[in-house]
Write an enzyme that holds these catalytic residues in place. Structure first.
Site, PDB file in Angstrom:
ATOM      1  CG  HIS A 466      -1.798   1.188   1.339  1.00  0.00           C
ATOM      2  ND1 HIS A 466      -3.094   1.209   0.898  1.00  0.00           N
ATOM      3  CD2 HIS A 466      -1.560   2.434   1.849  1.00  0.00           C
ATOM      4  CE1 HIS A 466      -3.624   2.406   1.117  1.00  0.00           C
ATOM      5  NE2 HIS A 466      -2.708   3.167   1.702  1.00  0.00           N
ATOM      6  CD  GLU A 467       1.596   3.694   3.618  1.00  0.00           C
ATOM      7  OE1 GLU A 467       1.861   4.753   3.005  1.00  0.00           O
ATOM      8  OE2 GLU A 467       0.531   3.528   4.228  1.00  0.00           O
ATOM      9  CG  HIS A 473       0.178   8.769  -6.871  1.00  0.00           C
ATOM     10  ND1 HIS A 473      -0.922   9.140  -6.131  1.00  0.00           N
ATOM     11  CD2 HIS A 473      -0.011   9.339  -8.090  1.00  0.00           C
ATOM     12  CE1 HIS A 473      -1.719   9.882  -6.853  1.00  0.00           C
ATOM     13  NE2 HIS A 473      -1.190  10.023  -8.055  1.00  0.00           N
TER      14      HIS A 473
END
Length: 673
Positions: A466-467, A473
């Site tokens: 997730h991180e 991004h």
């Protein structure tokens, strides 16, 4: 005296020279940076030329680089490696920063120039037009159109809020570190995993506790303890230590602080012309308004609580079968749901743990990104670091050009806030020379002894992915202006790229390749993988209900009228109205809900679920075309990870996905249909 924060970082690839930066450097650097930024803003305001994109909007983009440099280093360390001195500096500088931000956002002369550019028909490209609109909207929402008296009120509110939200987070960290569950009898450790016992022994030694095991009120200690401890009284003790954070009768109590925060936020919203803080916070988001948020939450709440009630009956039945007469309580859930899973699927997460070493999962994350996005991660050996646990990687494109730096800070320590996050020391941009991103992932995984490897639970493996998704991004961003770069997107979109990336570690294909036993080096057995696949949707009634309860709690604090001054009563009334099962608590209680009272997610905790609608719809592309389908990976990079906020986000989603997101996909993914 030379201050390492005063000039551009010339150390390795622009990584801050952490070893040179001392606590005494921050205040002088902040003061000098504030002064410099004020000069830059004044020069924009006093420009005699007619306002245009370059002399107003882009000049604003180029201003404040010194202040951004100091702020990023200081506030990142305040969260990841805090100290009493850093907290004192934060308390001192925060009001000045709030005052400075208001002097910009409430400047009539500056807003006049921005408005002129916004209203002009200047020939701009798509990204420039979007930047103009976002800048104009931001100034409006920050009060630029207010009368002088209201601006004065707003400044006072902002200064108070900045100090209170900082204090809330500091109190939560102190509460987390002050709770101690000390075990002196070895028999009380029965059932606990060896790595948790070793961690507790290490924590006890650090506090000079002999022949003892110390457990803290961190999620990293809490969840495995609740899952495997056979001592129900001790499970209750650590659970209550966790959920009572911020409510204890001591100097770290957060109850009055959060009540004041909610009142001040409501006052601020009213000054700005909104009925509630929620309506203000949802401006320029994908959800747009509270009605749309509630529609999503309500549509999932029914199926989630229905499934949760079935899970409760199943667990209560098991308790009775064992000859116990007590009613299921929240601190029993993890222990008994694990038993139910074992009975139904012959599967325990502990079976998976030996195959999920931190190195294996990190390698899986890097390789997945390399295959999807045609990039490479190259380890850096010598680089500045603020703690020995930090690692660094150069990120290269397929022509070996550097596109960013990726730092990791994975292990728990008392100086670090709980949870996990991504943040940056430099955002990608091209408007004032090419700047590549420098991003970091901070987590709280248990640190192993020197002889052992760090083994993750499956939930922790998901957290790493997730991180890392957030990190990508930031790293893959390819825009011109820093305000539109990387993760500078609305709250209910920012979790989409990170949750999208989680899908790969959940995939049996990825696990089959990278889940390797930390000792035998054997790949995960096919039988264990099949058992894992069968129970992927297990316990989703509980997981969805506890998350939704926290989302409703967030909205209630920030939009309900006539809120009770008694926090326990407020929570109980809300959950009674929702008909929440009492066996399941909200994922966060109000007094330690850092996301909404300290971390910028006020009225936006729903965003994880909103983003899950996006990711569950988008991942269907890879389910149909293949997990590492080249053309789809290229489109995912271009339309989702690289474009930041430079284009309309729903348009970008549709360009990748071919259609709008489908809320039914979320229910299918969680097995709630």
């Amino acid at each position: 005296m030379k201050n390492p924060l005063s000039e551009n970082f010339k150390s390795t690839l622009g990584i801050p020279p952490f070893e040179e930066i001392k606590e005494r450097h921050y205040l002088p650097a902040f003061k000098a940076a504030l002064k410099e930024h004020k000069k830059e803003i004044d020069s924009i305001i006093n420009n005699k030329e007619n306002p245009n994109f370059e002399n107003t909007i882009n000049a604003l983009e180029n201003s404040g680089s010194f202040l951004a440099r100091v702020s990023r280093v200081f506030f990142n360390l305040l969260s990841a490696h805090s100290s009493e001195k850093l907290q004192e500096i934060a308390n001192e500088i925060t009001p000045f920063l709030s005052k400075h931000r208001d002097s910009i956002s409430l400047s009539e002369q500056l807003f006049f120039r921005i408005k002129k550019v916004y209203e002009s028909q200047e020939d701009l490209n798509e990204e420039q037009k979007r930047l103009v609109k976002i800048t104009y909207d931001s100034f409006q929402l920050n009060g630029s159109n207010l009368e002088k008296a209201d601006k004065s009120k707003l400044k006072k509110l902002n200064q108070k809020l900045s100090s209170l939200t900082l204090k809330f987070g500091q109190n939560t960290l102190k509460e987390t570190n002050s709770f101690k569950l000390i075990i002196n009898e070895k028999s009380d450790l029965i059932g606990l995993p060896d790595d948790l016992i070793n961690q507790a022994e290490s924590q006890a030694k650090k506090e000079n506790l002999k022949n003892s095991w110390l457990f803290k009120a961190t999620r990293e200690n809490l969840y495995p303890f609740l899952t495997f401890s056979k001592n129900r009284q001790l499970r209750e003790a650590i659970y209550k230590g966790y959920v009572n954070k911020g409510k204890n009768k001591n100097s770290n109590n957060n109850e009055k602080i959060l009540l004041e925060i909610t009142k001040l936020r409501e006052q601020k919203a009213r000054i700005l012309g909104f009925d509630s803080h929620t309506e203000l916070a949802l401006q320029n988001t994908m959800a747009e308004n509270k009605r749309n948020v509630l529609e999503l939450l309500d549509n999932v709440w029914g199926p989630a609580t229905k499934r949760a009630k079935e899970e409760i009956e199943e667990i209560q039945g098991l308790i009775q079968q064992e000859g116990k007469n007590f009613k299921l309580e929240p601190w029993d859930w993890w222990f008994y749901s694990e038993k139910v899973r074992k009975a139904k699927f012959n599967y325990s997460e502990e079976e998976m743990r030996p195959y999920l070493s931190l190195e294996n999962i990190k390698k899986a994350a890097f390789t997945t990104a390399e295959r999807l996005f045609d990039i490479k991660f190259k380890s850096l050996k010598n680089f500045p670091k603020y703690h020995e646990d930090i690692k660094a990687y150069k990120v290269l494109d397929n022509k070996n050009n550097i596109i960013g730096i990726f730092l990791t800070d994975y292990f728990a320590r008392p100086s670090k806030q709980g949870g996990a996050w991504m943040t940056s020391y430099q955002d990608q941009s091209k408007n004032n020379g090419i700047k590549f991103p420098i991003v970091i992932n901070v987590c709280n995984f248990p640190k192993p002894s020197k002889k052992e490897k760090s083994l993750l639970s499956f939930e922790q493996a998901i957290t790493l992915f997730h991180e890392f998704g957030h990190g990508l991004h930031g790293l893959l961003s390819n825009v011109t202006y820093p305000s539109l770069s990387g993760t500078s997107v609305p709250r209910d979109y920012v979790e989409f790229p990170s949750q999208m990336f989680e899908n790969w570690i959940r995939s049996p294909k990825v696990l089959k390749e990278f889940a390797i036993h930390h000792k035998t080096k054997e790949k995960i057995p096919a039988g264990l993988l099949k058992k894992y696949e069968k129970c992927q949707k297990f316990n989703q009634g509980f997981a969805t209900t506890e998350y939704l309860a926290a989302s409703y709690l967030d909205l209630a604090w920030h939009s309900e009228k006539n809120r009770s001054e008694n926090i326990d009563k407020f929570e109980k009334n809300l959950f009674k109205t929702l008909n929440k099962p009492k066996e399941i608590d909200s994922r966060y209680g109000s007094a330690y809900f850092n996301h909404i009272f300290s971390g910028g997610y006020s009225s936006s905790y729903y965003s994880y679920m909103w983003s899950e609608v996006l990711d569950s719809s988008a991942f269907e592309v890879f389910e149909k075309k293949g997990l590492f389908h080249k053309a789809s990976g290229k489109k995912l990079k271009e339309f989702i990870y690289a474009s930041g906020n430079s284009k309309n986000l729903m348009d970008q989603f549709i360009k990748f996905n071919g259609k709008k997101p489908d809320p039914k996909r979320l229910l299918q993914k969680r097995g709630l249909t």
